[in-house]
Scaffold this motif. Structure first.
Motif, short mmCIF file in Angstrom:
data_model
loop_
_atom_site.label_atom_id
_atom_site.label_comp_id
_atom_site.label_asym_id
_atom_site.label_seq_id
_atom_site.Cartn_x
_atom_site.Cartn_y
_atom_site.Cartn_z
N LYS A 104 0.82 -1.21 0.00
CA LYS A 104 0.00 0.00 0.00
C LYS A 104 0.87 1.27 0.00
O LYS A 104 0.66 2.18 -0.81
N MET A 105 1.85 1.32 0.90
CA MET A 105 2.64 2.54 1.03
C MET A 105 3.50 2.79 -0.20
O MET A 105 3.68 3.93 -0.62
N SER A 106 4.03 1.73 -0.80
CA SER A 106 4.85 1.98 -1.99
C SER A 106 3.97 2.40 -3.17
O SER A 106 4.38 3.21 -3.99
N LYS A 107 2.73 1.92 -3.20
CA LYS A 107 1.78 2.39 -4.23
C LYS A 107 1.47 3.87 -4.04
O LYS A 107 1.24 4.59 -5.00
N GLU A 108 1.48 4.30 -2.78
CA GLU A 108 1.17 5.70 -2.49
C GLU A 108 2.41 6.60 -2.61
O GLU A 108 2.39 7.76 -2.20
N GLY A 109 3.51 6.06 -3.12
CA GLY A 109 4.68 6.88 -3.39
C GLY A 109 5.66 7.03 -2.24
O GLY A 109 6.46 7.96 -2.22
N TYR A 110 5.62 6.13 -1.30
CA TYR A 110 6.58 6.17 -0.19
C TYR A 110 7.79 5.29 -0.52
O TYR A 110 7.63 4.20 -1.09
N SER A 111 8.97 5.76 -0.13
CA SER A 111 10.13 4.86 -0.12
C SER A 111 9.94 3.95 1.09
O SER A 111 9.38 4.37 2.10
N ILE A 112 10.43 2.73 0.98
CA ILE A 112 10.19 1.77 2.06
C ILE A 112 11.49 1.41 2.76
O ILE A 112 12.50 1.13 2.10
N LEU A 113 11.45 1.41 4.07
CA LEU A 113 12.59 0.91 4.84
C LEU A 113 12.11 -0.25 5.71
O LEU A 113 11.16 -0.11 6.48
N ILE A 114 12.77 -1.39 5.56
CA ILE A 114 12.45 -2.55 6.39
C ILE A 114 13.61 -2.76 7.36
O ILE A 114 14.77 -2.87 6.95
N ASP A 132 8.52 -0.59 -6.34
CA ASP A 132 9.82 -0.32 -6.95
C ASP A 132 10.88 -0.99 -6.07
O ASP A 132 11.25 -0.47 -5.02
N GLN A 133 11.38 -2.14 -6.50
CA GLN A 133 12.31 -2.91 -5.66
C GLN A 133 13.60 -2.14 -5.33
O GLN A 133 14.23 -2.40 -4.32
N ASP A 134 13.95 -1.16 -6.23
CA ASP A 134 15.16 -0.36 -5.94
C ASP A 134 14.93 0.65 -4.83
O ASP A 134 15.87 1.29 -4.35
N ASP A 135 13.66 0.81 -4.46
CA ASP A 135 13.37 1.79 -3.41
C ASP A 135 12.77 1.11 -2.16
O ASP A 135 12.04 1.73 -1.39
N ASN A 149 19.89 5.51 -0.26
CA ASN A 149 19.40 6.62 -1.07
C ASN A 149 17.92 6.44 -1.33
O ASN A 149 17.53 5.64 -2.18
N PHE A 150 17.10 7.14 -0.58
CA PHE A 150 15.66 7.04 -0.79
C PHE A 150 15.28 7.86 -2.02
O PHE A 150 15.75 8.97 -2.21
N LYS A 151 14.39 7.30 -2.83
CA LYS A 151 13.99 8.02 -4.04
C LYS A 151 12.94 9.08 -3.74
O LYS A 151 12.76 10.02 -4.50
N ASN A 152 12.18 8.88 -2.65
CA ASN A 152 11.09 9.81 -2.33
C ASN A 152 11.39 10.55 -1.03
O ASN A 152 12.21 10.11 -0.22
N SER A 153 10.68 11.67 -0.84
CA SER A 153 10.88 12.42 0.41
C SER A 153 10.01 11.83 1.53
O SER A 153 10.15 12.17 2.69
N LYS A 154 9.07 10.96 1.14
CA LYS A 154 8.20 10.32 2.14
C LYS A 154 8.72 8.89 2.36
O LYS A 154 8.97 8.16 1.40
#
Ligand code: F3S
Length: 278
Positions: A104-114, A132-135, A149-154
């Motif tokens: 859900k969050m990556s669909k909404e344009g968030y970079s993901i940190l696990i 986006d697996q690179d993000d 390097n996060f691609k998004n500011s969120k």
């Protein structure tokens, strides 16, 4: 030797549920080891003829395939569903939650940190749900965060279910101080806390501590490290065969706990053996 069990130990809800599912499907097979406990996997094989696939290619039409407790990558699940096999999903609901959050969050344009171990099947599965697996970034230690390097500011974060909450907080604190928007999801599982808190308490009052569980089970390893903090003589074993009499020399009280994938019958065998040591 006197033995005291932790007030909470052993099988968690997700593992009990997965075993019940497997027992209900005789002659099926699991995709990857169902849980992190070889003895229990052997029991399911012997008593219910539940086998094990090493990879997707082994699955034949009309097979019944059980998805392991830690889940599998999104595309593997999709491929399985496209085959004629019957797919039974025994993924723990507490593992499905971070999978759905990442989706859900990556669909909404968030970079993901696990926050977790990138080689662990649970984390591999959760990661696979990112658009986006690179993000989708995975870190084990806070030091690794500066290389990302996060691609998004969120940024949205989830944690492997068995991680320590204190360490997760450190990572989250770091992110909040440097980013405009951070969505934090506490996906750490309560079952792990309960066993951990009980192990912490018990390890403070005993002379020697025995932790039972799979050597590749991350929650068992964590229990062991918590016990070590309070009781230097803490040992991690998979079953009673690994017990050494020398551990108990000059000791009066032995604490016992077990990881979330350890069945009661293995714990009982260990307790019986320790109780017989003079
Ligand atoms: Fe599930 Fe928590 Fe167990 S994530 S498998 S209930 S440790």
């Amino acid at each position: 030797m006197k033995v005291k069990l932790a007030s909470s130990y052993g099988f968690c809800f997700g593992v009990k549920r997965a075993i019940k599912i497997a027992e209900a499907y005789e002659n099926s097979a699991t995709m990857g080891p169902l849980i992190h406990n070889q003895d229990e996997i052997n029991r399911l094989k012997n008593d219910f003829n539940v086998g094990l696939y090493q990879n997707l290619k082994e699955v034949k039409d009309d097979d019944t395939v059980i998805i392991r407790t830690h889940g599998i990558p999104k595309n593997d699940l999709k491929d399985l569903k496209a085959q004629k096999a019957k797919v039974i999903n025994a993924t723990c609901p507490f593992v499905t939650t971070p999978q759905q959050i990442v989706k859900k969050m990556s669909k909404e344009g968030y970079s993901i940190l696990i926050f977790g171990d990138s080689s662990h099947p649970e984390v591999k599965g959760v990661k696979s749900y990112g658009e986006d697996q690179d993000d989708v970034h995975v870190i084990m230690e806070i030091d690794e965060i500066k290389n990302l390097n996060f691609k998004n500011s969120k940024i949205a974060t989830v944690a492997q279910t068995t991680k320590k909450k204190e360490k997760y907080l450190e990572i989250v604190n770091h992110l909040i101080l440097r980013n405009k928007e951070v969505r934090v999801f506490n996906t750490i599982c309560d079952a792990t806390f309960e066993n951990q808190d009980a192990a912490r308490d018990l390890s403070k009052e005993v002379d020697v501590m025995v932790v039972i569980g799979g050597k590749n089970s991350s929650n068992t390893k964590q229990l062991h490290s918590i016990c070590k903090e309070n009781c230097e003589d803490s040992y991690l074993i998979e079953n009673h065969n690994e017990i050494e009499n020398s551990w108990f020399e000059g000791k009066k009280l032995c604490g016992v706990t077990a990881g979330a994938s350890t069945p009661d019958w293995i714990i009982q065998e260990v307790v019986n053996k320790i109780e017989k040591i003079n």
